[in-house]
Design a protein around this motif. Sequence first.
Motif, PDB file in Angstrom:
ATOM      1  N   THR A  78      -0.871   6.428   3.026  1.00  0.00           N
ATOM      2  CA  THR A  78      -1.341   5.301   3.825  1.00  0.00           C
ATOM      3  C   THR A  78      -1.039   5.623   5.285  1.00  0.00           C
ATOM      4  O   THR A  78       0.080   6.030   5.611  1.00  0.00           O
ATOM      5  CB  THR A  78      -0.636   3.991   3.420  1.00  0.00           C
ATOM      6  N   LEU A  79      -2.028   5.460   6.146  1.00  0.00           N
ATOM      7  CA  LEU A  79      -1.848   5.739   7.572  1.00  0.00           C
ATOM      8  C   LEU A  79      -1.245   4.531   8.275  1.00  0.00           C
ATOM      9  O   LEU A  79      -1.682   3.397   8.068  1.00  0.00           O
ATOM     10  CB  LEU A  79      -3.191   6.093   8.215  1.00  0.00           C
ATOM     11  N   THR A  80      -0.229   4.763   9.096  1.00  0.00           N
ATOM     12  CA  THR A  80       0.321   3.702   9.934  1.00  0.00           C
ATOM     13  C   THR A  80      -0.120   3.884  11.381  1.00  0.00           C
ATOM     14  O   THR A  80       0.104   3.013  12.203  1.00  0.00           O
ATOM     15  CB  THR A  80       1.863   3.662   9.851  1.00  0.00           C
ATOM     16  N   ALA A  81      -0.751   5.024  11.679  1.00  0.00           N
ATOM     17  CA  ALA A  81      -1.296   5.281  13.016  1.00  0.00           C
ATOM     18  C   ALA A  81      -2.441   4.315  13.267  1.00  0.00           C
ATOM     19  O   ALA A  81      -3.142   3.902  12.342  1.00  0.00           O
ATOM     20  CB  ALA A  81      -1.801   6.719  13.113  1.00  0.00           C
ATOM     21  N   ASP A  82      -2.643   3.972  14.528  1.00  0.00           N
ATOM     22  CA  ASP A  82      -3.720   3.060  14.914  1.00  0.00           C
ATOM     23  C   ASP A  82      -4.572   3.730  15.986  1.00  0.00           C
ATOM     24  O   ASP A  82      -4.868   3.146  17.019  1.00  0.00           O
ATOM     25  CB  ASP A  82      -3.120   1.750  15.425  1.00  0.00           C
ATOM     26  N   HIS A  83      -4.952   4.988  15.744  1.00  0.00           N
ATOM     27  CA  HIS A  83      -5.694   5.764  16.729  1.00  0.00           C
ATOM     28  C   HIS A  83      -7.110   5.266  16.939  1.00  0.00           C
ATOM     29  O   HIS A  83      -7.731   5.570  17.959  1.00  0.00           O
ATOM     30  CB  HIS A  83      -5.762   7.239  16.306  1.00  0.00           C
ATOM     31  N   MET A  84      -7.663   4.580  15.955  1.00  0.00           N
ATOM     32  CA  MET A  84      -9.024   4.070  16.060  1.00  0.00           C
ATOM     33  C   MET A  84      -9.181   2.863  15.153  1.00  0.00           C
ATOM     34  O   MET A  84      -8.375   2.653  14.237  1.00  0.00           O
ATOM     35  CB  MET A  84     -10.028   5.164  15.687  1.00  0.00           C
ATOM     36  N   THR A  85     -10.206   2.067  15.392  1.00  0.00           N
ATOM     37  CA  THR A  85     -10.462   0.887  14.581  1.00  0.00           C
ATOM     38  C   THR A  85     -10.589   1.273  13.115  1.00  0.00           C
ATOM     39  O   THR A  85     -11.264   2.238  12.783  1.00  0.00           O
ATOM     40  CB  THR A  85     -11.759   0.193  15.049  1.00  0.00           C
ATOM     41  N   GLY A  86      -9.914   0.532  12.264  1.00  0.00           N
ATOM     42  CA  GLY A  86     -10.006   0.754  10.834  1.00  0.00           C
ATOM     43  C   GLY A  86      -9.054   1.795  10.295  1.00  0.00           C
ATOM     44  O   GLY A  86      -9.036   2.055   9.096  1.00  0.00           O
ATOM     45  N   MET A  87      -8.238   2.404  11.154  1.00  0.00           N
ATOM     46  CA  MET A  87      -7.354   3.472  10.705  1.00  0.00           C
ATOM     47  C   MET A  87      -6.044   2.933  10.117  1.00  0.00           C
ATOM     48  O   MET A  87      -5.630   3.356   9.041  1.00  0.00           O
ATOM     49  CB  MET A  87      -7.046   4.415  11.865  1.00  0.00           C
ATOM     50  N   LYS A  88      -5.396   2.019  10.816  1.00  0.00           N
ATOM     51  CA  LYS A  88      -4.077   1.533  10.402  1.00  0.00           C
ATOM     52  C   LYS A  88      -4.162   0.831   9.052  1.00  0.00           C
ATOM     53  O   LYS A  88      -4.979  -0.049   8.839  1.00  0.00           O
ATOM     54  CB  LYS A  88      -3.509   0.581  11.453  1.00  0.00           C
ATOM     55  N   GLY A  89      -3.304   1.278   8.118  1.00  0.00           N
ATOM     56  CA  GLY A  89      -3.264   0.690   6.788  1.00  0.00           C
ATOM     57  C   GLY A  89      -4.259   1.299   5.820  1.00  0.00           C
ATOM     58  O   GLY A  89      -4.305   0.929   4.652  1.00  0.00           O
ATOM     59  N   THR A  90      -5.062   2.259   6.290  1.00  0.00           N
ATOM     60  CA  THR A  90      -6.087   2.894   5.470  1.00  0.00           C
ATOM     61  C   THR A  90      -5.484   3.963   4.571  1.00  0.00           C
ATOM     62  O   THR A  90      -4.568   4.668   4.964  1.00  0.00           O
ATOM     63  CB  THR A  90      -7.162   3.530   6.383  1.00  0.00           C
ATOM     64  N   LYS A  91      -6.043   4.077   3.388  1.00  0.00           N
ATOM     65  CA  LYS A  91      -5.666   5.162   2.485  1.00  0.00           C
ATOM     66  C   LYS A  91      -6.313   6.437   2.989  1.00  0.00           C
ATOM     67  O   LYS A  91      -7.444   6.438   3.472  1.00  0.00           O
ATOM     68  CB  LYS A  91      -6.146   4.882   1.056  1.00  0.00           C
ATOM     69  N   ALA A  92      -5.594   7.558   2.893  1.00  0.00           N
ATOM     70  CA  ALA A  92      -6.098   8.847   3.358  1.00  0.00           C
ATOM     71  C   ALA A  92      -5.619   9.934   2.407  1.00  0.00           C
ATOM     72  O   ALA A  92      -4.693   9.735   1.623  1.00  0.00           O
ATOM     73  CB  ALA A  92      -5.612   9.123   4.778  1.00  0.00           C
ATOM     74  N   THR A  93      -6.265  11.093   2.521  1.00  0.00           N
ATOM     75  CA  THR A  93      -5.880  12.265   1.746  1.00  0.00           C
ATOM     76  C   THR A  93      -5.470  13.364   2.714  1.00  0.00           C
ATOM     77  O   THR A  93      -6.195  13.648   3.675  1.00  0.00           O
ATOM     78  CB  THR A  93      -7.058  12.755   0.875  1.00  0.00           C
ATOM     79  N   ILE A  94      -4.330  13.968   2.471  1.00  0.00           N
ATOM     80  CA  ILE A  94      -3.866  15.090   3.291  1.00  0.00           C
ATOM     81  C   ILE A  94      -4.719  16.315   2.976  1.00  0.00           C
ATOM     82  O   ILE A  94      -4.837  16.718   1.818  1.00  0.00           O
ATOM     83  CB  ILE A  94      -2.377  15.410   3.010  1.00  0.00           C
ATOM     84  N   VAL A  95      -5.334  16.908   4.014  1.00  0.00           N
ATOM     85  CA  VAL A  95      -6.157  18.106   3.816  1.00  0.00           C
ATOM     86  C   VAL A  95      -5.587  19.316   4.552  1.00  0.00           C
ATOM     87  O   VAL A  95      -6.117  20.416   4.437  1.00  0.00           O
ATOM     88  CB  VAL A  95      -7.634  17.871   4.193  1.00  0.00           C
ATOM     89  N   GLY A  96      -4.516  19.116   5.304  1.00  0.00           N
ATOM     90  CA  GLY A  96      -3.841  20.215   5.973  1.00  0.00           C
ATOM     91  C   GLY A  96      -2.525  19.737   6.543  1.00  0.00           C
ATOM     92  O   GLY A  96      -2.418  18.599   7.011  1.00  0.00           O
ATOM     93  N   ALA A  97      -1.500  20.592   6.483  1.00  0.00           N
ATOM     94  CA  ALA A  97      -0.171  20.276   7.021  1.00  0.00           C
ATOM     95  C   ALA A  97       0.303  21.491   7.803  1.00  0.00           C
ATOM     96  O   ALA A  97       0.237  22.612   7.304  1.00  0.00           O
ATOM     97  CB  ALA A  97       0.797  19.940   5.893  1.00  0.00           C
ATOM     98  N   PHE A  98       0.802  21.271   9.039  1.00  0.00           N
ATOM     99  CA  PHE A  98       1.083  22.383   9.942  1.00  0.00           C
ATOM    100  C   PHE A  98       2.401  22.189  10.688  1.00  0.00           C
ATOM    101  O   PHE A  98       2.800  21.070  10.996  1.00  0.00           O
ATOM    102  CB  PHE A  98      -0.056  22.522  10.960  1.00  0.00           C
TER     103      PHE A  98
END
Length: 193
Positions: A78-98
Motif C-alpha cells: 500500500t502506498l503512503t506517498a501522495d505524489h499524485m492524485t489517487g496515489m495515497k492509500g492505493t495498492k501497488a506491486t513492487i517491480v524494482g528495488a534499488f
Amino acid sequence: MYKRLAGALAAGVIGGALMLTGCSGDDDAASSTTGMHDHGSTSAIDHSGTGHPADGGPAPAGIQGATNPTYAMGTEVTLTADHMTGMKGTKATIVGAFDTYTYSVSYTPTTGGARVTDHRWVVQEELKDAGDKRLADGTEVTLLADHMTGMKGAKATIDHSTDETVYMVDFEAGAMTMTNHKWVVDSEIRPAP
C-alpha cells in the motif's frame, strides 16, 4: 485503449484547470500557493495532464538492484506517498528495488512555466555527472530523468536526499494504469493488508 487515454487526458485537463503545476511533500498553505502536488508537488493533479507517462520505462543504466529490500519484486503493498492524485492509500506491486541515493529536487521545466518544487524523486543515476558520492543539499545539478514534460535537461537544486531503498511500482490512479512508476522509498510504503 483510446477511451482510457482520452479519459485520463480529460481528467488531467480538468485537474490542471483546478490546480497549479509543480511537485512537493508539504501539504501546508505555502505548498498550495507555490503550485505543488506531492510528487514531491504540482498540487494534487493527475500526471497525465502534466506530461507524466503512464509507463515510466526501464530503470536507469548503472543503478544497482537492492541486496536486501524490505519489499521484494512482486510484493503487493500500500502506498503512503501522495505524489499524485489517487496515489495515497492505493495498492501497488513492487517491480524494482534499488540501492542508491534518492533526491528531492526543485527545477524550472525546460518547456517554461512555473518552477517545480520538492519533486520526489530522482535517483543518483538520473543526474548528469553525479558520480557515486551522495550530493549535498543545495547542490546544482542537471536532470537526466524524464519523468515529466520539461524535466530532462533542466537545471535543478537538490532539496534533500535519502539512502532508503527506492522502488519502481505498478498501480492504478483513477482511470490511469501506471507501470514502472519512478520512484517511491521505503518510508512511503507499508505492507498490504
